[in-house]
Design a protein around this motif. Structure first.
Motif, short mmCIF file in Angstrom:
data_model
loop_
_atom_site.label_atom_id
_atom_site.label_comp_id
_atom_site.label_asym_id
_atom_site.label_seq_id
_atom_site.Cartn_x
_atom_site.Cartn_y
_atom_site.Cartn_z
N LEU C 21 -3.12 3.18 2.67
CA LEU C 21 -3.43 4.12 3.76
C LEU C 21 -2.27 5.07 3.99
CD1 LEU C 21 -5.37 4.96 6.08
CD2 LEU C 21 -4.20 3.30 7.51
N ARG C 22 -2.60 6.32 4.10
CA ARG C 22 -1.59 7.36 4.30
C ARG C 22 -2.09 8.28 5.40
NH1 ARG C 22 2.09 9.51 0.53
NH2 ARG C 22 1.23 8.06 -0.98
N THR C 23 -1.33 8.43 6.47
CA THR C 23 -1.74 9.30 7.57
C THR C 23 -0.74 10.44 7.70
OG1 THR C 23 -2.73 7.44 8.72
CG2 THR C 23 -2.31 9.43 10.02
N SER C 39 -0.86 -1.20 2.77
CA SER C 39 -2.00 -2.05 2.39
C SER C 39 -1.87 -3.37 3.12
CB SER C 39 -2.00 -2.31 0.88
OG SER C 39 -2.08 -1.11 0.17
N LEU C 40 -2.94 -3.84 3.69
CA LEU C 40 -2.93 -5.17 4.30
C LEU C 40 -4.36 -5.66 4.51
CD1 LEU C 40 -3.62 -4.46 7.52
CD2 LEU C 40 -1.19 -3.97 7.57
N THR C 41 -4.48 -6.97 4.77
CA THR C 41 -5.80 -7.53 5.00
C THR C 41 -5.76 -8.41 6.24
OG1 THR C 41 -5.33 -9.47 3.67
CG2 THR C 41 -6.37 -7.59 2.55
N GLU C 76 -5.78 9.22 4.27
CA GLU C 76 -6.19 8.99 2.89
C GLU C 76 -6.09 7.51 2.60
OE1 GLU C 76 -4.38 12.47 0.25
OE2 GLU C 76 -3.14 11.93 1.96
N GLY C 77 -6.71 7.08 1.49
CA GLY C 77 -6.70 5.67 1.15
C GLY C 77 -8.03 5.05 1.48
N SER C 78 -8.04 3.75 1.73
CA SER C 78 -9.33 3.15 2.07
C SER C 78 -9.18 2.11 3.17
CB SER C 78 -9.95 2.55 0.80
OG SER C 78 -10.05 1.14 0.91
N ILE C 79 -10.14 2.11 4.07
CA ILE C 79 -10.18 1.12 5.13
C ILE C 79 -11.58 0.51 5.09
CG2 ILE C 79 -10.01 0.69 7.61
CD1 ILE C 79 -8.42 3.32 7.81
N ARG C 242 6.46 2.97 6.37
CA ARG C 242 6.09 2.08 5.27
C ARG C 242 6.15 0.63 5.70
NH1 ARG C 242 7.53 3.70 -0.32
NH2 ARG C 242 7.41 5.96 -0.34
N LEU C 243 5.39 -0.19 4.96
CA LEU C 243 5.48 -1.62 5.13
C LEU C 243 6.73 -2.08 4.38
CD1 LEU C 243 3.27 -3.07 6.63
CD2 LEU C 243 2.28 -3.76 4.46
N VAL C 244 7.65 -2.78 5.06
CA VAL C 244 8.85 -3.20 4.33
C VAL C 244 8.88 -4.71 4.11
CG1 VAL C 244 10.27 -1.22 4.96
CG2 VAL C 244 10.20 -3.21 6.46
#
Lengths: 280, 313, 354
Positions: C21-23, C39-41, C76-79, C242-244
C-alpha cells in the motif's frame, strides 16, 4: 473577493482604479469637455421626447429632451463630491476619535464606544432623513450628514485596529524610551491604522454614493442640479420604465460600475495588506 | 440582565437624541398652526396658548420628554400635528406597521431561504468553478444599490415579464397583498442573501474541517447528510448574528423600496411626516424601528441557545 | 435484539490483507508519500498495534485502509477486506462499509463528537442509516450500547449533549458509536492520548473486552509501545511511512531487532521512575517526507548507523521467527550492534570518571 490572502492586486484591480480615475476626470472636467449641455432641451421637430439612445444621444434623452449622457456625467460631479466629502469627514472625525479612544482606553473609550453603538444601532438612513429634513438640502449639508453617519463605523474600526496595535512591541518600546502620547499616536499608531482605513475609505465612499441615491428616492437629495440618484428616480416610474427604460438604466450602469470598482478596489487593498474584520 | 439594561439604555439614548433634535431644530408651534404661530393678533395668540396647553409645549423640554416617554410606553403615541382632526398617531402606526413588517419578514425569510442552500452548495464545492462563479455573483449583488436593484427587478419581472403587479392595494385580500409584496421583498432579500451566503460559506468550510465531520463520515453518513445534519447547525452563529444586526440596515433599505414600489408602510409615513415636520409621527416611527432593532438582537440571543446547547444555562 | 447481519462476513480466518500500500498526497510543495509500500494481514478477532512517532504515517495508514482520506490523496497497492477488493475496479461504496463493517474511534473525544447533537442521536445515526432502524428502536439500542460501554445512567445520558460529559465518558460514547452496527474491524487511533492516565487503562480494557465479546478485529494506532503491549496480538512499527518491524507482540518484546523499536521502548515513562524525570526521547526529528533520505530513514538519528545505512535502504527481512520481519542492516543483536554498544558505554564511563 476570496477568503485567502492574495499578495497580488491583479489586473482587475487596475481596471477598477482606471475606471475610477476616468469617471473622476470626466466629472472634474465636465464643463470643458465636448459633451452636450446637460440643461439644454434638444427637441426634434415632429417627434415627442424622450428619445431613445442614438449616435447623438448616447444614453438617450429624458422627457424634456435633455441629453442623459451629459446629465449622467454632470451628475457624477455631485455624487462623487458627496461620496468624497462624506468619507473624508468620517475618516477625520471617526478615525481620530477611534484612535484616541483605543489608545487611551478607560473611561474615554467606554463613552466613545457607547456613542458609536448608539449611532450604529440607529438605522442610518433614518438618521440621514432626520438631518436633511430638519436642515436644508444643500450639497454641503447632505455630504456632511452622510459624513456624520460614517463616523461610527469608521471609528469602530480605527479603535479596534488601535487596540490591536497598542499592545505590540514597537509601541511598548516607544513608550519605554519615553515617547509622549501624541508622538506615539502620530508616529507609531497612525501609519498602521491608515492602511485598513484606506480600504475602508474606498468601501465607505461607495456606501455614501449609494446613500445619496437612497435619499434621492425619498425626495431628500440635493435640490439643485442632477445627481445619479435623482436621474435614476426620474426614470424609475412605471410608465417611464415601460416606455423609456434608458432614462433609468444609463445612470444605473454608470453608478453600478463606479460602486463595483470602489468595492473591488477596497476589497483588494484589504486582502493585499491582510486586514481582517472590516465592519460597515 | 446586563444585556437587557444595555438595551433599555440604548432605546433611551436614541429617544432623547431624536426628541431633542426634533424640538431644537424645528419649531413645533409653526408646524401645528402654520403662519398663525408667528402672528401677534389676539385670536392667534389665544390659539398659540391653547396649542401650547394641548401639546404641553409650554413646559420645559425635559418634562415634555418624560411625559412623551410615559405616553409612549403605554402605547399612546400622541396626536398627529399638521392638519387638525387627524387620527392619533397610534392609528396611523396600526395601519402602516403590519405592511412594513410583512415586507421585512418576507425579505429576511427569502434571504435566508436563498442564502442557506447557496452557501451549502458553494461550501461543498469550495474553490471549484461553481463556487468561484457564485463568489463573483455575490460580490456583484452586494455592490448593487437597493434602488437600482428595485428598478431592475421592477423592469424585468413587473414590466417585461409581467409576473408581478406593480401596485399595492390596501383593500386587497391578505394573500394578494403578500403577492404584491414579493418583488419589493426580493429586492431587499437578494443583496442580504449575498452577504449571508459569503459569511455562511466561510463558516461551513471551517466546520467541514472539524474532527466530528470526519467522525460522521466514518459512521457511513452520506455527504449530503453530513452537510445538512452535522455541518450546518454549528456553522450558523455568525450568520445569525449578522442576520440580526442586518435587520437594522434592511429597515433603512425598506424605506426606499417601499417608496419605489409604492407600498404605504412606515417608510412612506416617515417621509411624509418629515416633509411636513410632524414630530409625533417621526418620533413614533423612529422609536418603533429602534425598539424592533433591539428586540431582534434579543431574539438572536435566544436563537443562539436553540442552536448551541453549550450556551444554555 | 437487532439483526446483526452476518451474511458475507468472515466468520474466522483472514479478514484484512494489505499489500504494498502506498498513499500519496498532492501538496503545494509536490507529492508526499505518507505510506510507502506497507504490507500486513489481520485475522478475525485479532488485534494489531501500529506504533510510531507522530509523522510516522501510522494514522495515514489506518485511514488509508479505511479509505477515509481527503480528496488530495491517492492510494496504490491492494487492500482486501473479507472477499472485497477495496482498491480494485469493483471497489464497493465505502460509505456503506463505514460504520457497518469497519469503524473508527478517533484520538480526541473532545472535538470528535458533534457539539450540537444529542449523544443518543449520534449513536442512533449509523443504526438508522445502515440497519434501517426506527427512531425508537435506535434509541433503545443506543441506551443498551451506552450500558455496554459502562456509562452509568444511560437513560439519562442518551439525551445529553457532549459538553455535559467528561473526556473519558465521551471516549466511551465514541466507542459506543463505533460498535453500534457490530463492525468486524475497529480502528482506534490513539484512543487514549487525550485522556487522563487513570481513564486510559479503562478505555483500553473496554476495547479489549468488546473485542473478545464480539470476535472483532482491532487496529490500535498509538505512539506508545506500552499501550499496545497488553492489548495486541501483533505489533507493526512504522517509521517515515514504512513498516520497519512487525512481529507477534510477545516476539517483538523478547526479540526486538530494530534499533528504532528499542528507542521507542526506552521512551516510555516507567512507573518506577520518579515523576517528571526526563524521558529518553529519541533525539532528532522524523524525516521530511517531501525530501526523504536515500538510505534508511532512521539512519540520521540512529546511534548504530553506519555508512551502508545512509547509502542503501534496508529491505524488510525475516527473522528467526517466520512471523517476525524487520528492516535493518545492523539489527539489535548483530556483532556491529554490540560493537557500537560497547563503544557507547565505554565512552559514558570515561565521561563519568573524568
Amino acid at each position: 473577493m476570496s477568503d485567502t490572502i492574495n499578495r497580488r492586486l491583479g489586473p482587475l484591480f487596475w481596471i477598477a482604479v482606471g475606471w475610477l480615475v476616468l469617471i473622476s476626470l470626466l466629472a472634474l472636467l465636465a464643463p470643458w469637455l465636448p459633451i452636450k449641455d446637460p440643461d439644454a432641451y434638444y427637441l426634434v421637430r415632429g417627434e415627442r421626447p424622450p428619445y431613445a439612445p442614438s449616435a447623438t444621444h448616447w444614453f438617450g434623452t429624458d422627457q424634456d429632451a435633455r441629453d442623459m449622457f451629459a446629465r449622467t456625467i454632470f451628475g457624477a460631479r455631485v455624487s462623487l463630491v458627496i461620496g468624497f466629502v462624506a468619507i473624508a469627514f468620517g475618516m477625520l472625525v471617526g478615525g481620530t476619535t477611534g484612535v484616541v479612544a483605543g489608545y487611551l482606553r478607560g473611561r474615554t473609550d467606554r463613552i466613545v464606544s457607547f456613542v458609536f453603538i448608539v449611532f450604529l444601532s440607529f438605522p442610518s438612513l433614518v438618521l440621514a432623513i432626520l438631518i436633511t429634513a430638519l436642515l436644508d438640502r444643500g450639497l454641503v449639508t447632505i455630504a456632511l450628514t452622510l459624513g456624520v453617519l460614517a463616523v461610527a463605523p469608521v471609528g469602530r474600526l480605527a479603535r479596534a485596529t488601535t487596540l490591536s496595535f497598542a499592545e505590540r512591541e514597537f509601541v511598548t518600546a516607544a513608550r519605554a524610551i519615553g515617547a509622549g502620547d501624541r508622538r506615539i499616536i502620530i508616529r507609531e499608531l497612525l501609519p498602521n491604522v491608515v492602511i485598513p482605513m484606506g480600504a475602508l475609505a474606498l468601501l465607505g465612499m461607495a456606501v455614501a454614493i449609494v446613500a445619496e441615491g437612497g435619499l434621492a428616492f425619498l425626495g431628500l437629495s440635493v435640490e439643485k442640479g442632477p445627481t445619479w440618484g435623482k436621474l435614476i428616480l426620474i426614470g424609475a416610474g412605471s410608465r417611464e420604465l415601460e416606455k423609456s427604460p434608458w432614462i433609468a438604466f444609463g445612470p444605473i450602469i454608470i453608478l453600478f460600475i463606479t460602486v463595483l470598482s470602489l468595492n473591488y478596489a477596497g476589497d483588494r487593498v484589504r486582502s493585499y495588506f491582510d486586514v481582517r474584520e472590516i465592519g460597515l | 440582565m446586563q444585556r437587557l439594561a444595555a438595551s433599555v439604555m440604548l432605546i433611551l439614548a436614541v429617544s432623547m437624541l431624536t426628541f431633542g433634535a426634533m424640538n431644537l431644530l424645528g419649531d413645533p408651534l409653526f408646524n401645528i398652526l402654520g403662519p398663525a404661530a408667528a402672528d401677534t393678533k389676539p385670536e392667534s395668540l389665544a390659539k398659540v396658548a391653547a396649542a401650547k396647553e394641548l401639546y404641553y409645549l409650554d413646559r420645559p423640554l425635559p418634562e415634555r420628554y418624560v411625559r412623551w416617554l410615559g405616553d409612549m410606553v403605554t402605547g399612546d403615541f400622541g396626536v398627529q400635528f399638521g392638519s387638525t382632526g387627524q387620527p392619533p398617531v397610534s392609528e396611523l402606526v396600526k395601519e402602516r406597521f403590519p405592511r412594513s413588517l410583512t415586507l421585512l419578514v418576507m425579505a429576511q425569510l427569502l434571504a435566508a431561504m436563498i442564502a442557506i442552500p447557496w452557501a451549502l452548495i458553494s461550501a461543498a464545492r469550495a474553490n471549484k468553478p461553481a463556487d468561484r462563479i457564485s463568489t463573483v455573483n455575490s460580490f456583484l449583488l452586494i455592490a448593487m444599490p437597493n434602488f437600482a436593484l428595485a428598478v431592475i427587478l421592477k423592469y424585468v419581472f413587473g414590466i417585461k415579464l409581467g409576473w408581478f403587479p406593480l401596485t399595492f392595494k390596501a383593500t386587497d385580500p391578505w394573500l394578494t397583498r403578500v403577492y404584491q409584496t414579493f418583488l419589493p421583498a426580493l429586492t431587499i432579500a437578494l443583496p442580504a442573501a449575498a452577504v449571508y451566503q459569503r459569511l455562511l460559506r466561510t463558516d461551513l468550510i471551517t466546520t467541514l474541517q472539524e474532527d466530528f465531520i470526519l467522525m460522521a463520515r466514518s459512521k457511513g453518513v452520506g455527504r449530503q447528510r453530513v452537510l445538512f445534519k452535522h455541518a450546518l447547525r454549528p456553522s450558523l452563529f455568525s450568520f445569525i448574528t449578522v442576520f440580526g444586526i442586518n435587520t437594522g440596515t434592511l429597515i433603512g433599505g425598506s424605506l426606499i423600496v417601499e417608496n419605489i414600489f409604492r407600498i404605504p408602510g412606515l417608510g412612506s409615513a416617515i417621509v411624509e411626516a418629515i416633509l411636513r415636520e410632524d414630530f409625533p409621527v417621526v418620533l413614533a416611527i423612529v422609536m418603533i424601528i429602534t425598539t424592533a432593532f433591539v428586540l431582534v438582537n434579543v431574539l438572536v440571543d435566544a436563537v443562539y441557545t436553540l442552536i448551541d446547547p453549550r450556551v444554555r444555562r | 435484539m437487532t439483526s446483526l447481519q452476518t451474511d458475507g462476513r468472515v466468520a474466522d480466518g483472514r479478514l484484512l490483507t494489505v499489500e504494498d500500500l502506498r498513499t500519496t498526497f498532492a501538496t503545494e510543495r509536490g507529492p508526499v508519500c505518507a505510506v510507502d509500500g506497507v504490507s500486513l494481514t489481520l485475522d478475525r478477532g485479532q488485534a494489531l498495534g501500529i506504533v510510531g512517532e507522530s509523522g510516522s504515517g501510522k494514522t495515514v495508514l489506518s485511514r488509508s485502509i479505511m479509505g477515509l482520506l481527503p480528496s488530495t490523496a491517492r492510494r496504490e497497492g491492494s487492500i482486501r477486506f473479507g472477499d472485497q477488493d477495496l482498491l480494485g475496479p469493483n471497489a464497493p461504496d465505502m460509505s456503506r462499509l463505514w460504520g457497518r463493517e469497519m469503524s473508527m474511534v478517533f484520538q480526541n473525544p473532545m472535538v470528535s463528537l458533534n457539539p450540537v447533537m444529542r449523544i443518543g442521536e449520534q449513536i442512533a445515526e449509523p443504526l438508522r442509516i445502515h440497519l434501517g432502524m426506527s427512531r425508537r428502536d435506535a434509541k433503545a439500542t443506543a441506551i443498551r450500547l451506552l450500558r455496554d460501554v459502562r456509562i452509568p445512567e444511560p437513560d439519562r445520558r442518551v439525551d445529553q449533549y457532549p459538553h455535559e460529559l467528561s473526556g473519558g465518558m465521551r471516549q466511551r460514547v465514541m466507542i459506543a458509536i463505533a460498535l453500534a452496527c457490530g463492525p468486524t474491524l475497529l480502528f482506534a487511533d490513539e484512543p487514549t492520548t487525550a485522556l487522563d492516565v487513570t481513564v486510559q487503562a479503562q478505555i483500553l480494557e473496554l476495547i479489549a473486552e468488546q473485542r473478545a465479546e464480539r470476535n472483532m478485529s482491532v487496529v490500535l494506532v498509538t505512539h506508545d509501545l506500552g499501550v499496545v503491549a497488553g492489548h495486541t496480538d501483533v505489533i507493526a512499527v512504522m517509521y517515515g511511512g514504512r513498516l520497519v518491524e512487525i512481529a507477534p507482540t510477545k516476539v517483538l518484546f523478547s526479540q526486538m531487532r530494530m534499533p528504532y523499536t528499542e528507542a521507542l521502548l526506552q521512551s516510555i515513562p516507567r512507573l518506577d521512575q520518579k515523576s517528571h524525570t526526563r524521558l529518553n526521547a529519541i533525539p532528532g526529528r522524523p524525516p521530511d517526507l517531501h525530501d526523504p533520505p536515500r538510505g534508511c530513514a532512521f539512519a540520521p538519528r540512529c546511534a548504530f548507523a553506519r555508512d551502508r545505512c545512509r547509502e542503501e535502504a534496508p529491505p524488510l527481512a525475516t527473522a528467526e521467527n517466520p512471523d517476525h520481519k524487520f528492516a535493518c542492516w545492523y539489527p539489535v543483536g548483530s556483532p556491529e550492534y554490540h560493537e557500537t554498544k560497547e563503544r557507547i558505554s565505554a565512552g559514558l564511563e570515561i565521561g563519568s570518571t573524568s
